[in-house]
Design an enzyme around this catalytic site. Sequence first.
Site, PDB file in Angstrom:
ATOM      1  N   ASP A  80       1.038  -1.312   0.138  1.00 23.79           N
ATOM      2  CA  ASP A  80      -0.259  -0.240   0.206  1.00 23.79           C
ATOM      3  C   ASP A  80       1.217   1.135  -0.184  1.00 23.79           C
ATOM      4  OD1 ASP A  80       0.755   0.208   2.809  1.00 23.79           O
ATOM      5  OD2 ASP A  80      -0.821  -0.966   3.517  1.00 23.79           O
ATOM      6  N   ASP A  82       1.291   5.229   1.260  1.00 31.70           N
ATOM      7  CA  ASP A  82       0.922   5.965   2.532  1.00 31.70           C
ATOM      8  C   ASP A  82       1.688   7.612   1.848  1.00 31.70           C
ATOM      9  OD1 ASP A  82      -0.408   4.406   3.970  1.00 31.70           O
ATOM     10  OD2 ASP A  82       1.551   3.938   4.621  1.00 31.70           O
ATOM     11  N   ASP A 161       9.340   6.737  12.317  1.00 31.05           N
ATOM     12  CA  ASP A 161      10.238   5.704  14.070  1.00 31.05           C
ATOM     13  C   ASP A 161      12.009   5.399  13.457  1.00 31.05           C
ATOM     14  OD1 ASP A 161       9.063   4.491  11.910  1.00 31.05           O
ATOM     15  OD2 ASP A 161       7.956   2.602  12.788  1.00 31.05           O
TER      16      ASP A 161
HETATM   17  P1  ATP Z   1       4.948  -1.930   6.223  1.00 28.29           P
HETATM   18  O1  ATP Z   1       4.901  -2.393   5.134  1.00 28.29           O
HETATM   19  O2  ATP Z   1       4.286  -3.073   7.542  1.00 28.29           O
HETATM   20  O3  ATP Z   1       2.460  -1.136   6.221  1.00 28.29           O
HETATM   21  P2  ATP Z   1       5.123   0.930   6.845  1.00 28.29           P
HETATM   22  O4  ATP Z   1       6.614   1.155   6.743  1.00 28.29           O
HETATM   23  O5  ATP Z   1       4.134   0.993   5.936  1.00 28.29           O
HETATM   24  O6  ATP Z   1       5.286  -0.973   6.771  1.00 28.29           O
HETATM   25  P3  ATP Z   1       3.086   1.589   8.359  1.00 28.29           P
HETATM   26  O7  ATP Z   1       2.790   1.578   9.532  1.00 28.29           O
HETATM   27  O8  ATP Z   1       2.334   1.750   7.816  1.00 28.29           O
HETATM   28  O9  ATP Z   1       4.397   1.049   7.974  1.00 28.29           O
HETATM   29  O10 ATP Z   1       3.381   3.764   8.957  1.00 28.29           O
HETATM   30  C1  ATP Z   1       3.555   4.248   7.962  1.00 28.29           C
HETATM   31  C2  ATP Z   1       4.951   4.834   7.965  1.00 28.29           C
HETATM   32  O11 ATP Z   1       4.200   6.160   9.157  1.00 28.29           O
HETATM   33  C3  ATP Z   1       5.772   3.980   8.742  1.00 28.29           C
HETATM   34  O12 ATP Z   1       6.372   3.969   7.789  1.00 28.29           O
HETATM   35  C4  ATP Z   1       6.563   5.324  10.079  1.00 28.29           C
HETATM   36  O13 ATP Z   1       7.791   6.542   8.438  1.00 28.29           O
HETATM   37  C5  ATP Z   1       5.395   6.262   9.789  1.00 28.29           C
HETATM   38  N1  ATP Z   1       4.577   5.491  11.685  1.00 28.29           N
HETATM   39  C6  ATP Z   1       4.143   3.954  11.833  1.00 28.29           C
HETATM   40  N2  ATP Z   1       3.951   4.171  13.278  1.00 28.29           N
HETATM   41  C7  ATP Z   1       5.092   4.836  13.560  1.00 28.29           C
HETATM   42  C8  ATP Z   1       5.811   4.608  14.952  1.00 28.29           C
HETATM   43  N3  ATP Z   1       5.146   4.374  15.831  1.00 28.29           N
HETATM   44  N4  ATP Z   1       6.296   6.118  15.438  1.00 28.29           N
HETATM   45  C9  ATP Z   1       6.355   6.751  14.188  1.00 28.29           C
HETATM   46  N5  ATP Z   1       6.322   6.570  12.656  1.00 28.29           N
HETATM   47  C10 ATP Z   1       5.719   5.177  13.154  1.00 28.29           C
HETATM   48 MG    MG Z   2       2.234   1.089   5.744  1.00 28.49          MG
END
Ligand code: ATP
Ligand code: MG
Length: 457
Positions: A80, A82, A161
């Site tokens: 996905d 963001d 993060d």
């Molecule tokens: P995935 O492939 O699992 O979706 P992702 O990195 O996109 O991995 P998400 O949970 O979708 O993870 O979160 C999107 C973004 O938001 C992360 O890449 C990070 O930049 C930020 N983020 C998410 N959760 C946190 C957190 N607990 N603290 C700080 N930043 C966060």
């Molecule tokens: Mg994501």
Amino acid sequence: MLKRLYSLLPAFIKGDTQRAPSAGNTQIKRIIPRDEHNISRANISRGAVSAMKRLNDEGFEAYLVGGGVRDLLLDGHPKDFDLATNATPEQVRQIFRGARIIGRRFKIVHVRMGRELLEVTTFRDNHTESESERDSHQADSGMLLRDNVFGTLETDSARRDFTINALYYTSKDFTVVDYEGGLEDLKKRQIRMIGDPLTRYKEDPVRMLRAVRFAAKLGFKIEANTAAPIAPNAELMGQVSSSRLFDESLKLFMAGSATATFTLLRDYGLLAYLFPQTEALLQRGDPKAEKLIEHALVNTDKRIRNDQRVTPAFIFAALLWPVVKEKQEALMASEKLTPLVALGQAASAVVGQQLAAIAIPKRFLIPMREIWDLQLRLPNRAGKRAFVTFSHERFRAAYDFLLLRESAGENFDGLGQWWTDFQVANEEGREAMVKNMTGPKGRSRRRSPRKKPADPA
Ligand code: ATP
Ligand code: MG
């Protein structure tokens, strides 16, 4: 996989580099032009590209960020996308028809583009980033805080993060913006926290789980300073709500890297906060339980790789089964209960305790308990019993669970094979298979004739 990235590293370091004025002196802005990174627009969803364009057309900045950019740079296929923007949630809602503002912890706008759902977040600011449940509650309730939340690309970057999750891509000029050294960490294949790791874990202990999850999923190491505070501060996890831990546990075990994730969770002392009873049992040393769980996780990962269905109920059933089994046996010995009654009581006790850690919803608890119950019914095949069990909604999962137990070393005298044959047999064959079956423990399947009431005389 990272070949292109390796080769472009010197180029972007030489490239457009400047210090970010307002976000602390650890940030250095690097802009990587389109011919120096491997992101191809063809791998970005149509919805994400057109959403960025729409925001740009309205005069706003718009970037892909997070897992989408990270996985594109790793030549992966993001599941996905963001988006981050300087438009406020309200402005985003006005631009996209049917967009919805959601989010308890912080506001996100869900934008639907055809069949795609995009998450659009407004650039956030550093000083509002406390994300512990308590602080976010305060933030949620206060108008002032909410108004102050919004920031710029560099403040947004600093509150993410890990460095590899703080890379921004814009289709305006096809550049990647990197304030935190994320590209270098991608090259080093490491998970590195932005800012002081312990402070960031205290703000949001779920980041400990996220470090482990990304390390397992990407096969990266956790950089030493990022890793060091996890085990000694694992108890911070106690502050995270059980409902959030349920959401996280799905991401940990249902994303194709459950096996590696489980090992890291144990190494870092985090499993104790997700499955305390399982961790305690494993610590007492139970090779059979270890094997059952390992086989369950390996199977789950394999099924996900093959696009087969997986249900969290099955994984939860496997993770808790050794605990339930131990308790059942104890109850049978101490209370002289029948296996079925003891199983029911053991399951209730174990589930009761488990829910204090992870709020597993009923829609998974019920099938989980059915899988367990059916383990006691599968051996009883006499008369109509095999047919009744076979028509149970949870038969297939229970059968898989039986095979799992056999593969982990339990011996049921070919019971798994019997059920495999039963499923492929035709009606006649099935009748023949059950014909010579006797009830449990050799009892005849026929009921003994009802006793006549005793003659009062
Ligand atoms: P995935 O492939 O699992 O979706 P992702 O990195 O996109 O991995 P998400 O949970 O979708 O993870 O979160 C999107 C973004 O938001 C992360 O890449 C990070 O930049 C930020 N983020 C998410 N959760 C946190 C957190 N607990 N603290 C700080 N930043 C966060
Ligand atoms: Mg994501």
